[in-house]
Design a protein around this motif. Structure first.
Motif, short mmCIF file in Angstrom:
data_model
loop_
_atom_site.label_atom_id
_atom_site.label_comp_id
_atom_site.label_asym_id
_atom_site.label_seq_id
_atom_site.Cartn_x
_atom_site.Cartn_y
_atom_site.Cartn_z
N LYS A 54 -1.62 -47.26 8.00
CA LYS A 54 -2.15 -47.60 6.68
C LYS A 54 -3.51 -46.96 6.39
CE LYS A 54 1.23 -50.52 6.03
NZ LYS A 54 2.45 -49.93 5.62
N SER A 55 -4.18 -46.46 7.41
CA SER A 55 -5.53 -45.92 7.21
C SER A 55 -5.49 -44.52 6.59
CB SER A 55 -6.30 -45.90 8.52
OG SER A 55 -5.67 -45.03 9.43
N LYS A 56 -6.58 -44.18 5.95
CA LYS A 56 -6.73 -42.86 5.35
C LYS A 56 -7.92 -42.17 5.99
CE LYS A 56 -4.67 -44.13 1.04
NZ LYS A 56 -4.52 -43.77 -0.34
N VAL A 57 -7.83 -40.85 6.11
CA VAL A 57 -8.87 -40.06 6.74
C VAL A 57 -9.24 -38.93 5.80
CG1 VAL A 57 -9.39 -38.55 8.69
CG2 VAL A 57 -8.01 -40.58 9.04
N SER A 58 -10.53 -38.66 5.69
CA SER A 58 -10.96 -37.47 4.96
C SER A 58 -11.38 -36.42 5.99
CB SER A 58 -12.12 -37.78 4.01
OG SER A 58 -13.26 -38.13 4.73
N ILE A 59 -11.12 -35.17 5.66
CA ILE A 59 -11.40 -34.06 6.58
C ILE A 59 -12.22 -33.02 5.82
CG2 ILE A 59 -10.42 -32.31 8.09
CD1 ILE A 59 -7.76 -33.93 7.93
N LYS A 60 -13.32 -32.61 6.42
CA LYS A 60 -14.12 -31.51 5.87
C LYS A 60 -14.37 -30.53 6.99
CE LYS A 60 -16.48 -34.08 2.30
NZ LYS A 60 -17.77 -34.46 1.72
N GLY A 61 -14.22 -29.26 6.67
CA GLY A 61 -14.45 -28.22 7.65
C GLY A 61 -14.24 -26.85 7.06
N HIS A 62 -14.38 -25.84 7.89
CA HIS A 62 -14.18 -24.46 7.46
C HIS A 62 -12.70 -24.11 7.64
CE1 HIS A 62 -14.83 -20.20 6.89
NE2 HIS A 62 -14.19 -19.97 8.02
N LEU A 63 -12.04 -23.75 6.54
CA LEU A 63 -10.63 -23.37 6.59
C LEU A 63 -10.54 -21.95 7.14
CD1 LEU A 63 -7.70 -24.06 5.98
CD2 LEU A 63 -8.07 -23.19 3.66
N HIS A 64 -10.03 -21.84 8.36
CA HIS A 64 -9.95 -20.54 9.04
C HIS A 64 -8.66 -19.82 8.68
CE1 HIS A 64 -10.73 -17.55 12.08
NE2 HIS A 64 -9.61 -17.84 12.70
N ILE A 65 -7.53 -20.53 8.76
CA ILE A 65 -6.21 -19.94 8.47
C ILE A 65 -5.38 -20.98 7.72
CG2 ILE A 65 -4.05 -19.08 9.47
CD1 ILE A 65 -5.64 -18.29 11.96
N TYR A 66 -4.58 -20.53 6.75
CA TYR A 66 -3.60 -21.41 6.15
C TYR A 66 -2.32 -20.63 5.88
CZ TYR A 66 -4.72 -19.41 1.55
OH TYR A 66 -4.92 -18.56 0.49
N ARG A 67 -1.20 -21.33 5.97
CA ARG A 67 0.12 -20.73 5.76
C ARG A 67 1.03 -21.73 5.09
NH1 ARG A 67 0.01 -19.38 11.29
NH2 ARG A 67 -0.90 -17.35 11.39
N PHE A 68 1.97 -21.21 4.30
CA PHE A 68 3.03 -22.04 3.73
C PHE A 68 4.32 -21.27 3.93
CE2 PHE A 68 5.71 -23.49 0.17
CZ PHE A 68 5.76 -24.84 0.51
N CYS A 69 5.19 -21.81 4.77
CA CYS A 69 6.46 -21.15 5.07
C CYS A 69 7.53 -22.21 5.26
CB CYS A 69 6.31 -20.30 6.33
SG CYS A 69 7.81 -19.40 6.77
N ASP A 70 8.66 -22.05 4.61
CA ASP A 70 9.79 -22.99 4.73
C ASP A 70 9.36 -24.43 4.45
OD1 ASP A 70 11.49 -20.88 5.39
OD2 ASP A 70 11.13 -21.13 7.54
N ASN A 71 8.58 -24.62 3.42
CA ASN A 71 8.10 -25.95 3.00
C ASN A 71 7.23 -26.63 4.05
OD1 ASN A 71 9.24 -26.14 0.36
ND2 ASN A 71 11.23 -26.31 1.34
N VAL A 72 6.58 -25.86 4.90
CA VAL A 72 5.67 -26.41 5.91
C VAL A 72 4.31 -25.74 5.74
CG1 VAL A 72 5.21 -26.66 8.37
CG2 VAL A 72 7.56 -26.81 7.53
N TRP A 73 3.27 -26.57 5.55
CA TRP A 73 1.90 -26.09 5.48
C TRP A 73 1.29 -26.12 6.88
CZ3 TRP A 73 -0.65 -23.67 1.79
CH2 TRP A 73 -0.24 -23.81 0.46
N THR A 74 0.58 -25.08 7.25
CA THR A 74 -0.16 -25.04 8.51
C THR A 74 -1.60 -24.66 8.18
OG1 THR A 74 1.82 -24.31 9.69
CG2 THR A 74 -0.28 -24.03 10.82
N PHE A 75 -2.53 -25.50 8.59
CA PHE A 75 -3.95 -25.27 8.36
C PHE A 75 -4.66 -25.23 9.71
CE2 PHE A 75 -2.38 -27.84 4.84
CZ PHE A 75 -2.78 -27.11 3.75
N THR A 76 -5.54 -24.26 9.89
CA THR A 76 -6.42 -24.24 11.06
C THR A 76 -7.85 -24.37 10.55
OG1 THR A 76 -4.88 -22.83 12.27
CG2 THR A 76 -7.11 -22.98 13.12
#
Length: 106
Positions: A54-76
């Motif tokens: 039930k908890s929510k988390v906020s994330i802040k940082g430097h986005l190094h890599i992002y991808r969207f492939c086959d309906n899947v997001w990948t963030f580094t």
């Protein structure tokens, strides 16, 4: 209900897979039953995250890599700060894989 196999790469998923492999190698468990256990693990993890978290988390940082492939997001992210209502945690590098839960009901 369809499931993703994402959680198998988590610490608990890798330990389960390792243990099942060992049991199959020792002849304690059949390969078919080991596969059924992994499929049930996928279903149980998906259900638990949908209904019990039930908890929510906020994330802040430097986005190094992002991808969207086959309906899947990948963030580094690098130098990420995770915050919830109780605490905060700094992480040097984190990989986040996100899938659309609507795909599970199709």
């Amino acid at each position: 209900m369809a499931t993703f196999e994402l959680y198998r790469r988590s610490t608990i998923g890798m330990c389960l897979t390792e243990t099942l492999d060992e049991m199959v190698s020792n002849g304690t468990l059949s390969p078919e039953l080991a596969i059924q256990v992994l499929v049930q693990f996928d279903k149980s993890m998906t259900e638990a995250l949908e209904t019990q978290v039930k908890s929510k988390v906020s994330i802040k940082g430097h986005l190094h890599i992002y991808r969207f492939c086959d309906n899947v997001w990948t963030f580094t992210l690098q130098d990420a700060m995770f915050k919830n209502e109780e605490c905060q945690e700094f992480v040097r590098r984190v990989k986040i894989v996100a899938c659309d839960s609507k795909l599970l009901t199709q």
